[in-house]
Design an enzyme around this catalytic site. Sequence first.
Site, mmCIF file in Angstrom:
data_model
loop_
_atom_site.group_PDB
_atom_site.id
_atom_site.type_symbol
_atom_site.label_atom_id
_atom_site.label_comp_id
_atom_site.label_asym_id
_atom_site.label_seq_id
_atom_site.Cartn_x
_atom_site.Cartn_y
_atom_site.Cartn_z
ATOM 1 N N ARG A 24 124.635 -10.351 114.643
ATOM 2 C CA ARG A 24 124.478 -11.364 115.694
ATOM 3 C C ARG A 24 124.638 -12.765 115.113
ATOM 4 O O ARG A 24 124.672 -12.956 113.902
ATOM 5 C CB ARG A 24 123.107 -11.229 116.369
ATOM 6 C CG ARG A 24 121.924 -11.409 115.439
ATOM 7 C CD ARG A 24 120.628 -10.971 116.125
ATOM 8 N NE ARG A 24 119.478 -11.079 115.228
ATOM 9 C CZ ARG A 24 118.670 -12.137 115.178
ATOM 10 N NH1 ARG A 24 118.889 -13.185 115.967
ATOM 11 N NH2 ARG A 24 117.638 -12.164 114.354
ATOM 12 N N GLY A 25 124.737 -13.730 116.014
ATOM 13 C CA GLY A 25 124.774 -15.128 115.624
ATOM 14 C C GLY A 25 125.906 -15.472 114.682
ATOM 15 O O GLY A 25 127.049 -15.034 114.838
ATOM 16 N N ILE A 26 125.584 -16.279 113.680
ATOM 17 C CA ILE A 26 126.582 -16.748 112.722
ATOM 18 C C ILE A 26 127.204 -15.575 111.976
ATOM 19 O O ILE A 26 128.419 -15.529 111.772
ATOM 20 C CB ILE A 26 125.939 -17.742 111.726
ATOM 21 C CG1 ILE A 26 125.516 -19.022 112.450
ATOM 22 C CG2 ILE A 26 126.909 -18.084 110.603
ATOM 23 C CD1 ILE A 26 124.710 -19.974 111.582
ATOM 24 N N ASP A 60 118.065 -3.055 104.239
ATOM 25 C CA ASP A 60 116.928 -3.955 104.140
ATOM 26 C C ASP A 60 117.096 -4.711 102.826
ATOM 27 O O ASP A 60 116.936 -4.131 101.745
ATOM 28 C CB ASP A 60 115.625 -3.164 104.157
ATOM 29 C CG ASP A 60 114.389 -4.040 104.001
ATOM 30 O OD1 ASP A 60 114.548 -5.272 103.860
ATOM 31 O OD2 ASP A 60 113.271 -3.489 104.014
ATOM 32 N N VAL A 61 117.425 -6.001 102.913
ATOM 33 C CA VAL A 61 117.747 -6.754 101.694
ATOM 34 C C VAL A 61 116.524 -7.004 100.825
ATOM 35 O O VAL A 61 116.655 -7.484 99.691
ATOM 36 C CB VAL A 61 118.446 -8.100 102.014
ATOM 37 C CG1 VAL A 61 119.777 -7.863 102.709
ATOM 38 C CG2 VAL A 61 117.547 -9.026 102.830
ATOM 39 N N GLY A 89 118.839 -13.482 106.900
ATOM 40 C CA GLY A 89 117.722 -14.396 106.652
ATOM 41 C C GLY A 89 116.706 -14.362 107.779
ATOM 42 O O GLY A 89 116.988 -13.894 108.884
ATOM 43 N N TYR A 152 111.217 -21.792 104.250
ATOM 44 C CA TYR A 152 112.640 -21.645 104.578
ATOM 45 C C TYR A 152 113.491 -22.611 103.751
ATOM 46 O O TYR A 152 114.525 -22.231 103.187
ATOM 47 C CB TYR A 152 112.834 -21.898 106.072
ATOM 48 C CG TYR A 152 114.234 -21.656 106.573
ATOM 49 C CD1 TYR A 152 114.713 -20.360 106.729
ATOM 50 C CD2 TYR A 152 115.063 -22.719 106.911
ATOM 51 C CE1 TYR A 152 116.002 -20.130 107.214
ATOM 52 C CE2 TYR A 152 116.343 -22.501 107.391
ATOM 53 C CZ TYR A 152 116.813 -21.208 107.544
ATOM 54 O OH TYR A 152 118.083 -20.990 108.013
ATOM 55 N N LYS A 156 116.411 -21.610 101.026
ATOM 56 C CA LYS A 156 117.800 -21.986 101.259
ATOM 57 C C LYS A 156 118.324 -22.955 100.199
ATOM 58 O O LYS A 156 119.509 -22.913 99.837
ATOM 59 C CB LYS A 156 117.955 -22.606 102.654
ATOM 60 C CG LYS A 156 117.778 -21.597 103.787
ATOM 61 C CD LYS A 156 118.821 -20.488 103.735
ATOM 62 C CE LYS A 156 118.783 -19.578 104.934
ATOM 63 N NZ LYS A 156 119.840 -18.542 104.915
ATOM 64 N N ILE A 185 123.347 -24.768 115.228
ATOM 65 C CA ILE A 185 124.438 -23.946 115.740
ATOM 66 C C ILE A 185 124.042 -23.392 117.113
ATOM 67 O O ILE A 185 122.879 -23.055 117.347
ATOM 68 C CB ILE A 185 124.737 -22.771 114.780
ATOM 69 C CG1 ILE A 185 124.864 -23.277 113.327
ATOM 70 C CG2 ILE A 185 126.005 -22.035 115.213
ATOM 71 C CD1 ILE A 185 125.960 -24.287 113.082
#
Length: 246
Positions: A24-26, A60-61, A89, A152, A156, A185
Amino acid sequence: MAAEKTTTEGQTTGRSVLVTGGNRGIGRAIAEAFLANGDTVAITSRNGEGPAGALAVACDVTDSASVDAAFTQVEQAHGPVEVLVANAGITKDQLLLRMSEDDFTSVVDTNLTGSFRVVQRATKGMMRLKRGRIVLVSSVVGLLGSPGQVNYAASKSGLVGMARSITRELGARGITANVVAPGYIDTEMTQGLDEDLKKQYKKSIPAGRFAQPSEVADVVTWLTSDQAAYISGAVIPVDGGLGMGH
């Protein structure tokens, strides 16, 4: 595995691409852009869903075994991963004095250590191939900071040091590592914001609008192209001027 080929414009196509968090998303927009380019695309997601034409694998990262299993599945279907986009993320926003240690460590473990896990696994195949493209999806928040996002922002901003260290280690092996730092975004998350808050955010953006996910995807695909082969360790903002390059 699809054979690598090159168009008359010099754009490499037919590569094995993996986008984490590509459901999804980006992440989804990035996966769709690579599909449109003629690449063989896999995405990771927790629900097993993804864009049409992409191989969706569960991953699962935060779990090294899960990461290894996902890569093994992709390699069996598409061959070694030649392009990795580490996009998965999470956020757990809270003011510093109220933020729990778990709020901090879980975000860092997913966003930063999770990126380390997938990058480390991907580079094994890239080193054998003597080529590879790594793009880490950061955020303007990682460069500017933001109230309530100490966890966050830390996760990042850490991606910048990661990409630059990878560049110094593996640059001579034909592997590049770059960072894309999106601003606001137009995704499900921003669409759910209060209208007054949206107006407030847009006033702070010189471009006066939120970006479309496809605009981030265009930068990511370009960074992995032959035209960007000599760019590594760079941070590319896609934020409408919000961060002014910081």
